[in-house]
Write a protein that holds these residues in place. Structure first.
Motif, mmCIF file in Angstrom:
data_model
loop_
_atom_site.group_PDB
_atom_site.id
_atom_site.type_symbol
_atom_site.label_atom_id
_atom_site.label_comp_id
_atom_site.label_asym_id
_atom_site.label_seq_id
_atom_site.Cartn_x
_atom_site.Cartn_y
_atom_site.Cartn_z
ATOM 1 N N SER A 107 0.631 -1.091 0.052
ATOM 2 C CA SER A 107 0.055 0.118 0.017
ATOM 3 C C SER A 107 0.836 1.185 0.253
ATOM 4 C CB SER A 107 -0.943 0.074 1.143
ATOM 5 O OG SER A 107 -0.230 -0.218 2.399
ATOM 6 N N GLN A 108 2.127 1.197 0.095
ATOM 7 C CA GLN A 108 3.078 2.536 0.080
ATOM 8 C C GLN A 108 3.731 2.320 -1.138
ATOM 9 O OE1 GLN A 108 5.102 0.311 3.141
ATOM 10 N NE2 GLN A 108 4.363 1.840 4.871
ATOM 11 N N PRO A 109 3.466 3.184 -2.258
ATOM 12 C CA PRO A 109 4.147 3.394 -3.255
ATOM 13 C C PRO A 109 5.572 3.991 -3.269
ATOM 14 C CG PRO A 109 1.973 4.189 -3.466
ATOM 15 C CD PRO A 109 2.062 4.186 -2.174
ATOM 16 N N GLU A 110 5.654 4.736 -2.177
ATOM 17 C CA GLU A 110 7.084 5.432 -1.933
ATOM 18 C C GLU A 110 7.177 5.547 -0.489
ATOM 19 O OE1 GLU A 110 8.787 8.299 -4.726
ATOM 20 O OE2 GLU A 110 8.427 9.477 -3.003
ATOM 21 N N MET A 111 8.483 5.691 -0.035
ATOM 22 C CA MET A 111 8.854 5.835 1.332
ATOM 23 C C MET A 111 9.982 6.367 1.347
ATOM 24 S SD MET A 111 6.504 4.622 3.747
ATOM 25 C CE MET A 111 7.490 4.031 5.317
ATOM 26 N N SER A 112 10.388 7.354 2.553
ATOM 27 C CA SER A 112 11.503 8.093 2.490
ATOM 28 C C SER A 112 11.951 7.891 3.887
ATOM 29 C CB SER A 112 11.376 9.626 1.930
ATOM 30 O OG SER A 112 12.534 10.287 2.155
ATOM 31 N N VAL A 113 13.307 7.755 4.047
ATOM 32 C CA VAL A 113 13.837 7.580 5.500
ATOM 33 C C VAL A 113 15.169 8.385 5.539
ATOM 34 C CG1 VAL A 113 14.944 5.476 5.093
ATOM 35 C CG2 VAL A 113 14.246 6.012 7.376
ATOM 36 N N GLN A 114 15.546 8.905 6.793
ATOM 37 C CA GLN A 114 16.980 9.595 6.855
ATOM 38 C C GLN A 114 17.910 8.381 7.027
ATOM 39 O OE1 GLN A 114 16.099 13.408 6.148
ATOM 40 N NE2 GLN A 114 18.076 12.873 7.201
ATOM 41 N N GLU A 115 19.075 8.588 6.285
ATOM 42 C CA GLU A 115 20.233 7.786 6.690
ATOM 43 C C GLU A 115 20.319 7.267 8.072
ATOM 44 O OE1 GLU A 115 23.789 9.276 4.832
ATOM 45 O OE2 GLU A 115 24.824 7.154 4.866
ATOM 46 N N ALA A 116 20.612 6.401 8.556
ATOM 47 C CA ALA A 116 20.900 5.573 9.778
ATOM 48 C C ALA A 116 19.497 5.280 10.495
ATOM 49 C CB ALA A 116 21.947 6.387 10.343
ATOM 50 N N LEU A 160 8.291 -1.359 5.763
ATOM 51 C CA LEU A 160 7.751 -1.512 4.530
ATOM 52 C C LEU A 160 6.699 -2.395 4.608
ATOM 53 C CD1 LEU A 160 10.508 -1.712 1.831
ATOM 54 C CD2 LEU A 160 9.536 0.430 3.039
ATOM 55 N N SER A 161 5.260 -2.181 4.184
ATOM 56 C CA SER A 161 4.109 -3.078 4.593
ATOM 57 C C SER A 161 3.733 -4.034 3.453
ATOM 58 C CB SER A 161 2.976 -2.047 4.849
ATOM 59 O OG SER A 161 3.221 -1.335 6.226
ATOM 60 N N CYS A 162 3.485 -5.008 3.676
ATOM 61 C CA CYS A 162 2.768 -5.999 2.834
ATOM 62 C C CYS A 162 1.449 -6.824 3.473
ATOM 63 C CB CYS A 162 3.862 -6.835 2.316
ATOM 64 S SG CYS A 162 3.442 -7.994 1.214
ATOM 65 N N PHE A 214 9.973 -5.369 -3.326
ATOM 66 C CA PHE A 214 8.855 -6.087 -3.608
ATOM 67 C C PHE A 214 8.683 -7.202 -2.635
ATOM 68 C CE2 PHE A 214 7.723 -4.152 -7.626
ATOM 69 C CZ PHE A 214 8.994 -4.036 -8.258
ATOM 70 N N CYS A 215 7.462 -7.247 -2.201
ATOM 71 C CA CYS A 215 6.921 -8.262 -1.512
ATOM 72 C C CYS A 215 6.327 -9.494 -2.436
ATOM 73 C CB CYS A 215 5.766 -7.802 -0.441
ATOM 74 S SG CYS A 215 5.212 -9.057 0.588
ATOM 75 N N LYS A 257 3.087 -4.690 -6.020
ATOM 76 C CA LYS A 257 3.403 -3.601 -7.104
ATOM 77 C C LYS A 257 4.786 -2.780 -6.585
ATOM 78 C CE LYS A 257 -0.908 -2.626 -9.047
ATOM 79 N NZ LYS A 257 -2.005 -1.397 -9.257
ATOM 80 N N GLY A 258 5.107 -3.213 -5.326
ATOM 81 C CA GLY A 258 6.271 -2.532 -5.143
ATOM 82 C C GLY A 258 6.211 -1.099 -4.133
ATOM 83 N N THR A 259 7.292 -0.872 -3.261
ATOM 84 C CA THR A 259 7.558 0.498 -2.663
ATOM 85 C C THR A 259 8.957 0.869 -2.884
ATOM 86 O OG1 THR A 259 6.220 -0.565 -0.621
ATOM 87 C CG2 THR A 259 7.768 1.198 -0.292
ATOM 88 N N HIS A 260 8.841 2.020 -3.405
ATOM 89 C CA HIS A 260 9.948 2.776 -3.751
ATOM 90 C C HIS A 260 10.746 3.466 -2.641
ATOM 91 C CE1 HIS A 260 12.311 6.438 -5.967
ATOM 92 N NE2 HIS A 260 12.968 5.367 -5.761
ATOM 93 N N LEU A 261 11.970 2.796 -2.193
ATOM 94 C CA LEU A 261 12.497 3.532 -0.759
ATOM 95 C C LEU A 261 13.451 4.561 -1.123
ATOM 96 C CD1 LEU A 261 12.890 3.383 2.128
ATOM 97 C CD2 LEU A 261 14.577 1.535 1.919
ATOM 98 N N ILE A 262 13.623 5.710 -0.669
ATOM 99 C CA ILE A 262 14.575 6.732 -0.814
ATOM 100 C C ILE A 262 15.173 6.753 0.387
ATOM 101 C CG2 ILE A 262 14.568 9.182 -1.261
ATOM 102 C CD1 ILE A 262 11.968 8.920 -2.814
ATOM 103 N N ILE A 263 16.312 7.041 0.373
ATOM 104 C CA ILE A 263 17.091 7.116 1.737
ATOM 105 C C ILE A 263 17.944 8.609 1.724
ATOM 106 C CG2 ILE A 263 19.111 6.378 2.945
ATOM 107 C CD1 ILE A 263 16.982 4.325 2.597
ATOM 108 N N GLN A 264 17.534 9.425 2.516
ATOM 109 C CA GLN A 264 17.874 10.801 2.550
ATOM 110 C C GLN A 264 19.134 10.810 3.514
ATOM 111 O OE1 GLN A 264 14.661 12.920 4.000
ATOM 112 N NE2 GLN A 264 13.729 13.094 2.058
ATOM 113 N N PRO A 265 20.250 11.515 2.788
ATOM 114 C CA PRO A 265 21.503 11.538 3.395
ATOM 115 C C PRO A 265 21.261 12.675 4.307
ATOM 116 C CG PRO A 265 21.642 12.439 1.316
ATOM 117 C CD PRO A 265 20.249 11.945 1.356
#
Lengths: 114, 118
Positions: free
Chosen positions: B7-16, B21-23, B91-92, B110-118
């Motif tokens: 259900s999460q097309p995209e997720m963003s998280v800070q480095e460390a 991610l849900s499935c 992908f789950c 359908k996948g979740t795009h994970l973004i890592i923010q420095p």
């Protein structure tokens, strides 16, 4: 250990033309899969081979798609004639064929149909 | 037929930091396998972690762990100490268990795009 090899990596064709993709699985892997991954979606299984026999091709559009796995090793996926909606990445995967077997994927062949 | 929902097309998280991610999935089978696969941009899909449905203990692989809730048909992935190299599509996937071979291809979400923010 060599991974799953696929070629070509990229292919651009006009609609109604034909195209073929090749896959060489990991040595000793009895099971081979072809998946279609449309942009923004998860991979969808097209066909599964066990050695050189077809196990599942229920989602393969048989009017235009065909696949074979001669001698139970390499496999070829063909599309003829191609449609615009066939634009996708075609992934090949292989596994040992055991119930817990992990699928190992190739890098995929990206098809663009104009 | 089995279905897998992310259900999460995209997720963003800070480095460390830690991200989950849900499935969820739907099946009438009692025994099966669940997987999380990682697909970096223009690179091949690789296995992150696997869970056997008959095992109550949640699988862990270094910084990656799952929360498997069989009754709820939920299978979330937790990534601890996120690193820049974790950026990818995740992908789950569901795999049936068949005795004697047979159709057992993975069913993917359908996948979740994970973004890592420095």
């Amino acid at each position: 250990e060599a991974g799953v090899a696929q070629s070509p990596r990229y292919k651009i064709i006009e609609k109604r033309q034909s195209v073929a993709f090749w896959c060489n699985p990991i040595s000793g892997h009895a099971t081979l899969y072809w998946y279609q991954q449309i942009l923004g979606q998860g991979p969808k299984l097209l066909i599964q081979f066990q050695n050189n026999g077809v196990v599942d091709d229920s989602q393969l559009p048989k009017d235009r798609f065909s696949a074979e796995r001669l001698k139970g090793v390499d496999s070829t996926l063909k599309i003829q004639p191609a449609k615009l909606e066939d634009s996708a990445v075609y992934l090949c995967a292989s596994s040992l064929g055991t119930a817990t077997g992990e699928l190992f994927f190739g890098e995929g062949s990206r098809l663009t149909v104009l | 037929a089995q279905t897998v929902t992310q259900s999460q097309p995209e997720m963003s998280v800070q480095e460390a930091e830690t991200v989950t991610l849900s499935c969820t999935y739907d099946t009438s089978e009692s025994d099966y396998y669940l997987f999380w696969y990682k697909q970096p941009p223009s690179r091949q899909m690789i296995l992150v972690i696997r869970q056997e449905a008959y095992k109550q203990q949640n699988a862990t692989e270094n910084r990656f762990s799952v929360n498997f809730q069989k009754a709820a048909k939920s299978f979330s992935l937790k990534i601890s100490d996120s690193q820049l190299g974790d950026a990818a599509m995740y992908f789950c996937a569901y795999k049936t268990i068949l005795a004697g071979g047979g159709a057992d291809g993975l069913t993917f979400g359908k996948g979740t795009h994970l973004i890592i923010q420095p």
